[in-house]
Scaffold this motif. Structure first.
Motif, mmCIF file in Angstrom:
data_model
loop_
_atom_site.group_PDB
_atom_site.id
_atom_site.type_symbol
_atom_site.label_atom_id
_atom_site.label_comp_id
_atom_site.label_asym_id
_atom_site.label_seq_id
_atom_site.Cartn_x
_atom_site.Cartn_y
_atom_site.Cartn_z
ATOM 1 N N ASP A 1 0.900 -1.295 0.282
ATOM 2 C CA ASP A 1 0.260 -0.074 -0.281
ATOM 3 C C ASP A 1 1.454 1.849 0.019
ATOM 4 O O ASP A 1 1.826 0.999 1.059
ATOM 5 N N PRO A 2 0.355 1.799 -1.153
ATOM 6 C CA PRO A 2 1.534 3.140 -1.362
ATOM 7 C C PRO A 2 1.539 4.052 0.053
ATOM 8 O O PRO A 2 2.472 4.762 0.711
ATOM 9 N N HIS A 3 -0.384 4.355 0.666
ATOM 10 C CA HIS A 3 0.291 5.193 1.870
ATOM 11 C C HIS A 3 0.316 4.399 3.405
ATOM 12 O O HIS A 3 0.519 5.031 4.066
ATOM 13 N N ASP A 4 0.692 2.903 3.411
ATOM 14 C CA ASP A 4 0.867 2.004 4.964
ATOM 15 C C ASP A 4 1.493 1.160 4.369
ATOM 16 O O ASP A 4 1.234 -0.170 3.993
ATOM 17 N N ARG A 5 3.225 1.494 4.137
ATOM 18 C CA ARG A 5 3.548 0.790 3.858
ATOM 19 C C ARG A 5 3.560 -1.153 4.599
ATOM 20 O O ARG A 5 4.206 -1.714 4.480
ATOM 21 N N ARG A 6 3.367 -0.834 5.420
ATOM 22 C CA ARG A 6 2.781 -2.132 6.083
ATOM 23 C C ARG A 6 1.631 -2.627 6.133
ATOM 24 O O ARG A 6 2.234 -4.360 5.829
ATOM 25 N N LYS A 7 1.165 -3.215 5.055
ATOM 26 C CA LYS A 7 -0.371 -2.971 4.661
ATOM 27 C C LYS A 7 -0.535 -4.062 3.150
ATOM 28 O O LYS A 7 0.587 -3.032 1.909
ATOM 29 N N VAL A 8 -0.332 -4.675 3.121
ATOM 30 C CA VAL A 8 -0.655 -5.561 1.563
ATOM 31 C C VAL A 8 -1.686 -5.958 0.583
ATOM 32 O O VAL A 8 -2.648 -5.591 1.058
ATOM 33 N N LEU A 9 -1.359 -4.714 -0.555
ATOM 34 C CA LEU A 9 -3.084 -4.800 -1.347
ATOM 35 C C LEU A 9 -2.973 -6.013 -2.310
ATOM 36 O O LEU A 9 -1.622 -7.122 -3.187
ATOM 37 N N VAL A 10 -4.286 -6.273 -2.940
ATOM 38 C CA VAL A 10 -4.208 -7.516 -3.651
ATOM 39 C C VAL A 10 -4.685 -6.863 -5.359
ATOM 40 O O VAL A 10 -5.463 -5.671 -5.476
ATOM 41 N N GLU A 11 -3.786 -6.732 -6.234
ATOM 42 C CA GLU A 11 -4.016 -5.901 -7.410
ATOM 43 C C GLU A 11 -4.114 -6.657 -8.723
ATOM 44 O O GLU A 11 -3.296 -7.514 -8.740
ATOM 45 N N VAL A 12 -5.563 -7.039 -9.336
ATOM 46 C CA VAL A 12 -4.996 -7.741 -10.243
ATOM 47 C C VAL A 12 -4.940 -7.271 -11.527
ATOM 48 O O VAL A 12 -4.197 -5.925 -12.031
ATOM 49 N N THR A 13 -3.515 -8.312 -12.650
ATOM 50 C CA THR A 13 -2.763 -7.875 -13.079
ATOM 51 C C THR A 13 -3.092 -8.360 -14.975
ATOM 52 O O THR A 13 -2.191 -8.146 -15.254
ATOM 53 N N LEU A 14 -4.673 -8.429 -14.837
ATOM 54 C CA LEU A 14 -4.936 -8.948 -15.776
ATOM 55 C C LEU A 14 -6.239 -8.026 -16.778
ATOM 56 O O LEU A 14 -7.074 -7.905 -15.595
#
Length: 153
Positions: free
Chosen positions: A91-104
């Protein structure tokens, strides 16, 4: 005491039948879509949740929306990542947080849903705009109550 909103048993029975039929057909449809994508139906629906979010989504949010445990969602994300459908990003706002991003891009799967869109168009074209408003109100209410009772427990 009865009111105009009481539901006669025969009406409730008919609508229960319709709901079960639509549910069964929807599950079969998404099972076929998932198979074509090389996914399980649960993984495909979680990917759909990620696709419909406004950008990257947390695993916790996928768990909330799906009703799955966070542990189960971790497994889903692992499989989606391995298949190349998503990636984990900070997460660009909270580097401790992981986000799931669709790649396709969603368009890559659009062909799998053409028949469903045509079906929806064919059915909705049988109703007037006022009738569609009632149908929309029914579906919004059904989704809200169903999510509250099924997903949120």
């Amino acid at each position: 005491m009865t009111s105009e909103h009481d539901i006669p048993a025969d009406v409730l029975e008919r609508f229960s039948f319709y709901a079960r039929e639509v549910s069964a057909l929807t599950i079969m449809f998404h099972s076929r879509v998932a198979e074509e994508m090389g996914l399980s139906p649960t993984d495909e629906k979680c990917l759909d949740l990620a696709l419909r979010s406004d950008g990257p989504i947390t695993a916790g949010r996928i768990a909330e929306l799906s009703g799955l445990s966070t542990g189960a969602v971790t497994g889903v994300i692992d499989r989606l990542e391995k298949a190349g459908y998503v990636r984990r990003v900070r997460d660009p706002h909270d580097r401790r947080k992981v986000l799931v991003e669709v790649t396709l891009p969603e368009e890559r799967f659009a062909h799998l849903f053409i028949g469903a869109q045509q079906t929806l168009h064919e059915v909705l074209s049988q109703f007037t705009p006022d009738e569609r408003d009632v149908l929309e109100r029914y579906h919004r209410s059904l989704i809200e109550v169903f999510r509250r009772r099924v997903v949120k427990g």
